[in-house]
Design a protein around this motif. Structure first.
Motif, PDB file in Angstrom:
ATOM      1  N   ALA A 158      -7.618  59.161  39.689  1.00 11.85           N
ATOM      2  CA  ALA A 158      -7.000  60.090  40.639  1.00 11.85           C
ATOM      3  C   ALA A 158      -7.332  61.516  40.238  1.00 11.85           C
ATOM      4  O   ALA A 158      -7.600  61.813  39.068  1.00 11.85           O
ATOM      5  N   TYR A 159      -7.302  62.396  41.235  1.00 14.14           N
ATOM      6  CA  TYR A 159      -7.619  63.820  41.066  1.00 14.14           C
ATOM      7  C   TYR A 159      -6.397  64.586  41.545  1.00 14.14           C
ATOM      8  O   TYR A 159      -6.019  64.511  42.724  1.00 14.14           O
ATOM      9  N   LEU A 160      -5.744  65.301  40.636  1.00 10.16           N
ATOM     10  CA  LEU A 160      -4.483  65.978  40.918  1.00 10.16           C
ATOM     11  C   LEU A 160      -4.664  67.490  40.817  1.00 10.16           C
ATOM     12  O   LEU A 160      -5.264  67.975  39.861  1.00 10.16           O
ATOM     13  N   VAL A 186     -11.674  58.238  44.753  1.00 10.35           N
ATOM     14  CA  VAL A 186     -10.451  58.283  43.949  1.00 10.35           C
ATOM     15  C   VAL A 186      -9.261  58.706  44.812  1.00 10.35           C
ATOM     16  O   VAL A 186      -9.414  59.235  45.911  1.00 10.35           O
ATOM     17  N   TRP A 187      -8.064  58.451  44.278  1.00 13.39           N
ATOM     18  CA  TRP A 187      -6.855  59.022  44.872  1.00 13.39           C
ATOM     19  C   TRP A 187      -6.875  60.537  44.682  1.00 13.39           C
ATOM     20  O   TRP A 187      -7.386  61.035  43.671  1.00 13.39           O
ATOM     21  N   VAL A 188      -6.294  61.272  45.627  1.00 10.38           N
ATOM     22  CA  VAL A 188      -6.195  62.719  45.528  1.00 10.38           C
ATOM     23  C   VAL A 188      -4.759  63.126  45.844  1.00 10.38           C
ATOM     24  O   VAL A 188      -4.165  62.640  46.818  1.00 10.38           O
ATOM     25  N   ALA A 189      -4.191  64.011  45.025  1.00 10.19           N
ATOM     26  CA  ALA A 189      -2.843  64.523  45.262  1.00 10.19           C
ATOM     27  C   ALA A 189      -2.839  66.024  45.066  1.00 10.19           C
ATOM     28  O   ALA A 189      -3.263  66.516  44.017  1.00 10.19           O
ATOM     29  N   PHE A 190      -2.390  66.761  46.086  1.00  8.14           N
ATOM     30  CA  PHE A 190      -2.273  68.215  46.017  1.00  8.14           C
ATOM     31  C   PHE A 190      -0.804  68.599  46.144  1.00  8.14           C
ATOM     32  O   PHE A 190      -0.138  68.256  47.140  1.00  8.14           O
ATOM     33  N   ALA A 191      -0.282  69.324  45.160  1.00 13.18           N
ATOM     34  CA  ALA A 191       1.040  69.937  45.244  1.00 13.18           C
ATOM     35  C   ALA A 191       0.847  71.375  45.724  1.00 13.18           C
ATOM     36  O   ALA A 191       0.214  72.176  45.044  1.00 13.18           O
ATOM     37  N   SER A 192       1.390  71.680  46.892  1.00 16.87           N
ATOM     38  CA  SER A 192       1.099  72.929  47.597  1.00 16.87           C
ATOM     39  C   SER A 192       2.317  73.860  47.574  1.00 16.87           C
ATOM     40  O   SER A 192       3.415  73.453  47.971  1.00 16.87           O
ATOM     41  N   PHE A 193       2.122  75.080  47.143  1.00 13.98           N
ATOM     42  CA  PHE A 193       3.196  76.074  47.059  1.00 13.98           C
ATOM     43  C   PHE A 193       3.871  76.229  48.424  1.00 13.98           C
ATOM     44  O   PHE A 193       3.210  76.346  49.451  1.00 13.98           O
ATOM     45  N   ALA A 212      -5.220  58.421  49.926  1.00 16.62           N
ATOM     46  CA  ALA A 212      -5.737  57.195  49.341  1.00 16.62           C
ATOM     47  C   ALA A 212      -7.259  57.254  49.244  1.00 16.62           C
ATOM     48  O   ALA A 212      -7.898  58.098  49.901  1.00 16.62           O
ATOM     49  N   PRO A 213      -7.874  56.365  48.469  1.00 14.19           N
ATOM     50  CA  PRO A 213      -9.333  56.372  48.335  1.00 14.19           C
ATOM     51  C   PRO A 213     -10.088  56.078  49.630  1.00 14.19           C
ATOM     52  O   PRO A 213     -11.300  56.274  49.687  1.00 14.19           O
ATOM     53  N   ASP A 214      -9.384  55.652  50.672  1.00 14.45           N
ATOM     54  CA  ASP A 214     -10.041  55.483  51.974  1.00 14.45           C
ATOM     55  C   ASP A 214      -9.858  56.692  52.883  1.00 14.45           C
ATOM     56  O   ASP A 214     -10.246  56.666  54.050  1.00 14.45           O
ATOM     57  N   GLY A 215      -9.258  57.758  52.341  1.00  9.81           N
ATOM     58  CA  GLY A 215      -9.101  58.998  53.095  1.00  9.81           C
ATOM     59  C   GLY A 215      -7.804  59.132  53.860  1.00  9.81           C
ATOM     60  O   GLY A 215      -7.535  60.194  54.440  1.00  9.81           O
ATOM     61  N   ARG A 216      -6.968  58.097  53.893  1.00  9.80           N
ATOM     62  CA  ARG A 216      -5.696  58.186  54.603  1.00  9.80           C
ATOM     63  C   ARG A 216      -4.681  59.045  53.832  1.00  9.80           C
ATOM     64  O   ARG A 216      -4.619  58.977  52.607  1.00  9.80           O
ATOM     65  N   VAL A 217      -3.887  59.830  54.565  1.00 11.56           N
ATOM     66  CA  VAL A 217      -2.736  60.494  53.962  1.00 11.56           C
ATOM     67  C   VAL A 217      -1.619  59.464  53.880  1.00 11.56           C
ATOM     68  O   VAL A 217      -1.163  58.941  54.904  1.00 11.56           O
ATOM     69  N   VAL A 218      -1.176  59.167  52.668  1.00 11.04           N
ATOM     70  CA  VAL A 218      -0.170  58.119  52.469  1.00 11.04           C
ATOM     71  C   VAL A 218       1.214  58.680  52.151  1.00 11.04           C
ATOM     72  O   VAL A 218       2.200  57.942  52.161  1.00 11.04           O
ATOM     73  N   ALA A 219       1.289  59.968  51.860  1.00 11.38           N
ATOM     74  CA  ALA A 219       2.579  60.616  51.611  1.00 11.38           C
ATOM     75  C   ALA A 219       2.413  62.099  51.880  1.00 11.38           C
ATOM     76  O   ALA A 219       1.387  62.685  51.537  1.00 11.38           O
ATOM     77  N   ALA A 220       3.425  62.697  52.503  1.00 13.11           N
ATOM     78  CA  ALA A 220       3.345  64.121  52.847  1.00 13.11           C
ATOM     79  C   ALA A 220       4.727  64.749  52.766  1.00 13.11           C
ATOM     80  O   ALA A 220       5.714  64.171  53.246  1.00 13.11           O
ATOM     81  N   CYS A 235      -4.738  51.126  41.152  1.00 13.41           N
ATOM     82  CA  CYS A 235      -6.114  51.313  40.720  1.00 13.41           C
ATOM     83  C   CYS A 235      -6.582  50.075  39.970  1.00 13.41           C
ATOM     84  O   CYS A 235      -5.780  49.329  39.393  1.00 13.41           O
ATOM     85  N   ALA A 236      -7.879  49.909  39.944  1.00 19.35           N
ATOM     86  CA  ALA A 236      -8.467  48.842  39.153  1.00 19.35           C
ATOM     87  C   ALA A 236      -8.420  49.230  37.685  1.00 19.35           C
ATOM     88  O   ALA A 236      -8.880  50.307  37.298  1.00 19.35           O
ATOM     89  N   GLY A 237      -7.863  48.341  36.858  1.00 17.82           N
ATOM     90  CA  GLY A 237      -7.747  48.639  35.438  1.00 17.82           C
ATOM     91  C   GLY A 237      -8.991  48.279  34.658  1.00 17.82           C
ATOM     92  O   GLY A 237      -9.880  47.642  35.149  1.00 17.82           O
TER      93      GLY A 237
END
Length: 237
Positions: A158-160, A186-193, A212-220, A235-237
């Motif tokens: 993931a990329y945070l 990869v998963w991507v998560a942005f915390a936005s001011f 998600a790694p398929d490009g969907r926004v899964v939480a907002a 994730c795959a371990g």
């Protein structure tokens, strides 16, 4: 084998340069996201986007409420702050847990007024939590393919990033996140001011998201200070 990690993106209220008050706001969100193992906060979240604020030492006693909240919940908080050491000052990410805080990353690509106050970081960084490898970034970094590529080359799930944008620029976050997903899977998560802050950001946009790694926004999250969003990444371990 599949490994999972509960991740939150959080938008604390912010008082300019008041580290003590801001640490309490961070701690409250960590406690609200009680089942999150990692809580990501925006760029410069502990001081506000106040580029002339002094560097914050990881052992600063004003961080105690955040350390205590992490100890109580078992969370790792990734909080934004100006950091040292040395003659230069950096836009940094503090990794805070129940044992204390450390500088986990220094923003590699600074721009605009930042260049007058801040020194770029030299290298990408990863933190590992429960076997999940998390690449770190701050705001402008997310728009530089080189930074994402160098971070991904370290082996990440993931990329945070902690970010700050005007409310009418939030499409840029989505474009950057989807590019990182497409390039690196990869998963991507942005915390936005979300709170009003310095250097012209009276209209910070909030709306932190997880892709998600398929490009969907899964939480907002919503647009307001105090909002957060949580998702379990697998994730795959």
């Amino acid at each position: 084998m599949t490994i999972s990690l509960r991740v939150a993106v959080a938008q604390p209220d912010c008082t300019a340069r008041d580290v003590a008050a801001n640490a309490r706001a961070h701690a409250a969100l960590v406690r609200r996201a009680a089942d999150a193992r990692v809580v990501v906060f925006p760029e410069m979240s502990l001081t506000g986007y106040e580029l002339d604020a002094p560097a914050l030492a990881p052992d600063d006693p004003r961080l105690a409420p955040l350390v205590e909240a992490c100890a109580a919940t078992g969370a790792l908080a990734l909080a934004g702050a100006p950091v040292g050491p040395g003659p230069g000052k950096h836009i940094g990410v503090l990794a805070v847990d129940g044992a204390g805080a450390r500088v986990a990353y220094r923003k590699m690509f600074v721009g605009g007024a930042e260049a007058e106050h801040m020194t770029p970081g030299a290298e990408p960084a990863v933190v590992e939590v429960d076997g999940v490898r998390l690449g770190l970034a701050v705001c402008k970094d997310t728009g530089v393919p080189e930074q994402a590529a160098r971070t991904a080359a370290l082996g990440i799930h993931a990329y945070l990033a902690g970010v700050l944008d005007h409310a009418d620029e939030l499409h840029v976050q989505d474009e950057r996140a989807r590019r990182i997903v497409a390039d690196h899977g990869v998963w991507v998560a942005f915390a936005s001011f979300a709170a009003p802050t310095g250097f012209g950001f009276a209209d910070a946009g909030g709306r932190s998201r997880i892709w998600a790694p398929d490009g969907r926004v899964v939480a907002a999250a919503g647009p307001r200070p105090g909002d957060l969003a949580i998702h379990t990444i697998e994730c795959a371990g």
